[in-house]
Design a protein around this motif. Sequence first.
Motif, PDB file in Angstrom:
ATOM      1  N   HIS A  49       5.914  -1.938   0.899  1.00  0.00           N
ATOM      2  CA  HIS A  49       6.806  -2.337  -0.184  1.00  0.00           C
ATOM      3  C   HIS A  49       8.246  -2.158   0.290  1.00  0.00           C
ATOM      4  CE1 HIS A  49       3.302  -2.095  -2.888  1.00  0.00           C
ATOM      5  NE2 HIS A  49       4.012  -2.818  -3.725  1.00  0.00           N
ATOM      6  N   VAL A  68      14.734   4.122  -9.151  1.00  0.00           N
ATOM      7  CA  VAL A  68      13.486   4.881  -9.228  1.00  0.00           C
ATOM      8  C   VAL A  68      13.334   5.765  -7.998  1.00  0.00           C
ATOM      9  CG1 VAL A  68      12.348   3.091 -10.584  1.00  0.00           C
ATOM     10  CG2 VAL A  68      12.080   3.091  -8.087  1.00  0.00           C
ATOM     11  N   ILE A 110      12.161  -1.404  -0.109  1.00  0.00           N
ATOM     12  CA  ILE A 110      13.040  -0.629  -0.982  1.00  0.00           C
ATOM     13  C   ILE A 110      14.488  -0.855  -0.557  1.00  0.00           C
ATOM     14  CG2 ILE A 110      11.283   1.138  -1.442  1.00  0.00           C
ATOM     15  CD1 ILE A 110      12.761   3.026   0.422  1.00  0.00           C
ATOM     16  N   ILE A 131       7.660   5.068   7.121  1.00  0.00           N
ATOM     17  CA  ILE A 131       8.894   4.464   6.618  1.00  0.00           C
ATOM     18  C   ILE A 131       9.444   3.632   7.762  1.00  0.00           C
ATOM     19  CG2 ILE A 131      11.229   4.872   5.761  1.00  0.00           C
ATOM     20  CD1 ILE A 131      10.178   7.817   5.158  1.00  0.00           C
ATOM     21  N   VAL A 174       1.946  -8.028   2.718  1.00  0.00           N
ATOM     22  CA  VAL A 174       0.590  -7.845   3.251  1.00  0.00           C
ATOM     23  C   VAL A 174       0.515  -8.540   4.608  1.00  0.00           C
ATOM     24  CG1 VAL A 174      -1.867  -8.288   2.894  1.00  0.00           C
ATOM     25  CG2 VAL A 174      -0.386  -7.765   0.933  1.00  0.00           C
ATOM     26  N   VAL A 191       2.103  -9.178 -10.932  1.00  0.00           N
ATOM     27  CA  VAL A 191       3.402  -9.712 -10.490  1.00  0.00           C
ATOM     28  C   VAL A 191       3.247 -10.869  -9.501  1.00  0.00           C
ATOM     29  CG1 VAL A 191       4.709  -7.615 -10.974  1.00  0.00           C
ATOM     30  CG2 VAL A 191       3.667  -7.897  -8.733  1.00  0.00           C
ATOM     31  N   HIS A 204      -1.205  -8.650  -6.908  1.00  0.00           N
ATOM     32  CA  HIS A 204      -0.099  -7.684  -6.858  1.00  0.00           C
ATOM     33  C   HIS A 204       0.174  -7.208  -8.276  1.00  0.00           C
ATOM     34  CE1 HIS A 204       1.257  -8.699  -2.663  1.00  0.00           C
ATOM     35  NE2 HIS A 204       0.562  -9.789  -2.938  1.00  0.00           N
ATOM     36  N   VAL A 255       8.384   1.072   2.937  1.00  0.00           N
ATOM     37  CA  VAL A 255       7.409   2.162   3.000  1.00  0.00           C
ATOM     38  C   VAL A 255       6.034   1.503   3.014  1.00  0.00           C
ATOM     39  CG1 VAL A 255       8.852   3.889   1.889  1.00  0.00           C
ATOM     40  CG2 VAL A 255       7.433   2.438   0.458  1.00  0.00           C
ATOM     41  N   GLY A 256       5.198   1.946   3.941  1.00  0.00           N
ATOM     42  CA  GLY A 256       3.922   1.252   4.058  1.00  0.00           C
ATOM     43  C   GLY A 256       2.856   2.081   4.734  1.00  0.00           C
ATOM     44  N   VAL A 257       1.727   1.431   4.928  1.00  0.00           N
ATOM     45  CA  VAL A 257       0.589   2.088   5.568  1.00  0.00           C
ATOM     46  C   VAL A 257      -0.112   1.086   6.476  1.00  0.00           C
ATOM     47  CG1 VAL A 257      -0.955   1.600   3.603  1.00  0.00           C
ATOM     48  CG2 VAL A 257      -1.503   3.491   5.142  1.00  0.00           C
ATOM     49  N   VAL A 295      16.317   4.456  -5.725  1.00  0.00           N
ATOM     50  CA  VAL A 295      16.179   3.221  -4.956  1.00  0.00           C
ATOM     51  C   VAL A 295      15.657   2.106  -5.855  1.00  0.00           C
ATOM     52  CG1 VAL A 295      15.723   4.474  -2.814  1.00  0.00           C
ATOM     53  CG2 VAL A 295      13.801   3.710  -4.230  1.00  0.00           C
ATOM     54  N   SER A 296      15.836   0.898  -5.369  1.00  0.00           N
ATOM     55  CA  SER A 296      15.210  -0.268  -5.985  1.00  0.00           C
ATOM     56  C   SER A 296      13.956  -0.576  -5.172  1.00  0.00           C
ATOM     57  CB  SER A 296      16.201  -1.428  -5.933  1.00  0.00           C
ATOM     58  OG  SER A 296      15.599  -2.607  -6.388  1.00  0.00           O
ATOM     59  N   VAL A 297      12.853  -0.836  -5.841  1.00  0.00           N
ATOM     60  CA  VAL A 297      11.602  -1.128  -5.125  1.00  0.00           C
ATOM     61  C   VAL A 297      11.079  -2.496  -5.548  1.00  0.00           C
ATOM     62  CG1 VAL A 297      10.203   0.126  -6.839  1.00  0.00           C
ATOM     63  CG2 VAL A 297       9.269  -0.286  -4.575  1.00  0.00           C
ATOM     64  N   ALA A 298      10.699  -3.292  -4.562  1.00  0.00           N
ATOM     65  CA  ALA A 298      10.088  -4.599  -4.841  1.00  0.00           C
ATOM     66  C   ALA A 298       8.670  -4.370  -5.335  1.00  0.00           C
ATOM     67  CB  ALA A 298      10.071  -5.445  -3.577  1.00  0.00           C
ATOM     68  N   THR A 299       8.306  -5.027  -6.424  1.00  0.00           N
ATOM     69  CA  THR A 299       6.966  -4.798  -6.978  1.00  0.00           C
ATOM     70  C   THR A 299       5.881  -5.516  -6.173  1.00  0.00           C
ATOM     71  OG1 THR A 299       7.282  -6.631  -8.503  1.00  0.00           O
ATOM     72  CG2 THR A 299       7.800  -4.429  -9.326  1.00  0.00           C
ATOM     73  N   LYS A 300       6.248  -6.612  -5.524  1.00  0.00           N
ATOM     74  CA  LYS A 300       5.252  -7.355  -4.732  1.00  0.00           C
ATOM     75  C   LYS A 300       5.178  -6.769  -3.330  1.00  0.00           C
ATOM     76  CE  LYS A 300       3.828 -11.892  -3.125  1.00  0.00           C
ATOM     77  NZ  LYS A 300       4.137 -13.345  -3.012  1.00  0.00           N
ATOM     78  N   ALA A 301       3.978  -6.456  -2.890  1.00  0.00           N
ATOM     79  CA  ALA A 301       3.778  -5.870  -1.561  1.00  0.00           C
ATOM     80  C   ALA A 301       3.906  -6.930  -0.476  1.00  0.00           C
ATOM     81  CB  ALA A 301       2.388  -5.233  -1.492  1.00  0.00           C
ATOM     82  N   HIS A 315       1.865   2.472  -4.190  1.00  0.00           N
ATOM     83  CA  HIS A 315       2.868   3.522  -4.050  1.00  0.00           C
ATOM     84  C   HIS A 315       3.269   3.981  -5.448  1.00  0.00           C
ATOM     85  CE1 HIS A 315       3.374   2.212   0.151  1.00  0.00           C
ATOM     86  NE2 HIS A 315       3.924   3.386   0.352  1.00  0.00           N
ATOM     87  N   VAL A 355       3.034   0.721  -8.051  1.00  0.00           N
ATOM     88  CA  VAL A 355       3.096  -0.687  -7.657  1.00  0.00           C
ATOM     89  C   VAL A 355       2.120  -0.850  -6.504  1.00  0.00           C
ATOM     90  CG1 VAL A 355       5.440  -1.097  -8.446  1.00  0.00           C
ATOM     91  CG2 VAL A 355       5.101  -0.251  -6.127  1.00  0.00           C
ATOM     92  N   VAL A 388       0.180  -2.841   4.803  1.00  0.00           N
ATOM     93  CA  VAL A 388       0.716  -3.147   3.467  1.00  0.00           C
ATOM     94  C   VAL A 388       1.987  -2.330   3.274  1.00  0.00           C
ATOM     95  CG1 VAL A 388       0.331  -2.955   0.981  1.00  0.00           C
ATOM     96  CG2 VAL A 388      -1.558  -3.642   2.473  1.00  0.00           C
ATOM     97  N   GLU A 422      10.145  -8.263 -10.919  1.00  0.00           N
ATOM     98  CA  GLU A 422      10.223  -8.365  -9.455  1.00  0.00           C
ATOM     99  C   GLU A 422      10.609  -7.064  -8.784  1.00  0.00           C
ATOM    100  OE1 GLU A 422      12.562 -11.695  -8.249  1.00  0.00           O
ATOM    101  OE2 GLU A 422      11.290 -13.131  -9.300  1.00  0.00           O
ATOM    102  N   LYS A 423      11.316  -6.217  -9.516  1.00  0.00           N
ATOM    103  CA  LYS A 423      11.705  -4.936  -8.920  1.00  0.00           C
ATOM    104  C   LYS A 423      11.975  -3.903  -9.998  1.00  0.00           C
ATOM    105  CE  LYS A 423      16.541  -6.390  -8.418  1.00  0.00           C
ATOM    106  NZ  LYS A 423      17.453  -5.332  -8.854  1.00  0.00           N
ATOM    107  N   PHE A 424      11.943  -2.650  -9.583  1.00  0.00           N
ATOM    108  CA  PHE A 424      12.380  -1.544 -10.418  1.00  0.00           C
ATOM    109  C   PHE A 424      13.616  -0.937  -9.766  1.00  0.00           C
ATOM    110  CE2 PHE A 424       7.918  -1.542 -11.861  1.00  0.00           C
ATOM    111  CZ  PHE A 424       8.124  -1.479 -13.227  1.00  0.00           C
ATOM    112  N   ASP A 425      14.643  -0.709 -10.569  1.00  0.00           N
ATOM    113  CA  ASP A 425      15.866  -0.103 -10.048  1.00  0.00           C
ATOM    114  C   ASP A 425      15.911   1.375 -10.389  1.00  0.00           C
ATOM    115  OD1 ASP A 425      16.967  -2.455  -8.950  1.00  0.00           O
ATOM    116  OD2 ASP A 425      17.631  -3.099 -10.940  1.00  0.00           O
TER     117      ASP A 425
END
Lengths: 105, 105
Positions: free
Chosen positions: A26, B9, A28, A101, A17, B59, B99, A38-40, A9-15, B26, B38, A24, B4-7
């Motif tokens: 992120h 992963v 994907i 999720i 909030v 970030v 972040h 995916v969060g809490v 998957v691709s995940v965004a680094t910035k959460a 996460h 992240v 919080v 900005e993102k990781f692909d």
Amino acid sequence: MTTEKFDAVSVATKANVYFDGKCVSHGITLADGTKKSVGVILPATLTFNTGAPEVMECVAGSCEYKLAGTSEWKKSAAGGKFSVPGNSSFEIRVTEAYHYICHFG
Amino acid sequence: MTTEKFDAVSVATKANVYFDGKCVSHGITLADGTKKSVGVILPATLTFNTGAPEVMECVAGSCEYKLAGTSEWKKSAAGGKFSVPGNSSFEIRVTEAYHYICHFG
């Protein structure tokens, strides 16, 4: 069975909030373009509004939730899911961290 | 430039929650097996201990940090990084959500 991880998957680094950090997440993006998060949610009682319909899948912890227009609090724990219609809302009560999720659409 | 993102992963669906939720992250695993996380640190002053050496990459937002054995607070903002030795610690002061990507080793 809970979904412990997503692969490829691709995940965004910035959460994202929400509610001063009580929630919080992120974002994907799956290989096929599907977006999820995916969060809490930490101990709190919160109201979330939906745009698209959502399915909330619990991967750890638990919550109680009440959909708009209903009067009953229901429990969801690890492995459980609940669906929320689009353009609606739900209340959620968390007393131990609720890890989730969020599936859209 | 921020990452900005990781692909491509793998992402753990369950968050790591530290300091009553002041820090939420996460874990991700890159295609080559490299592990990173992240996360976000909310307004607070916290002390983190390291096992492996870490590089903290901002970030979004900013922080001030002070490494163990030093007396100077330094600022790190989006695009900035700082390194922390292994088996050490650092203090971090956050007034707007910080972040980050945590690179290990």
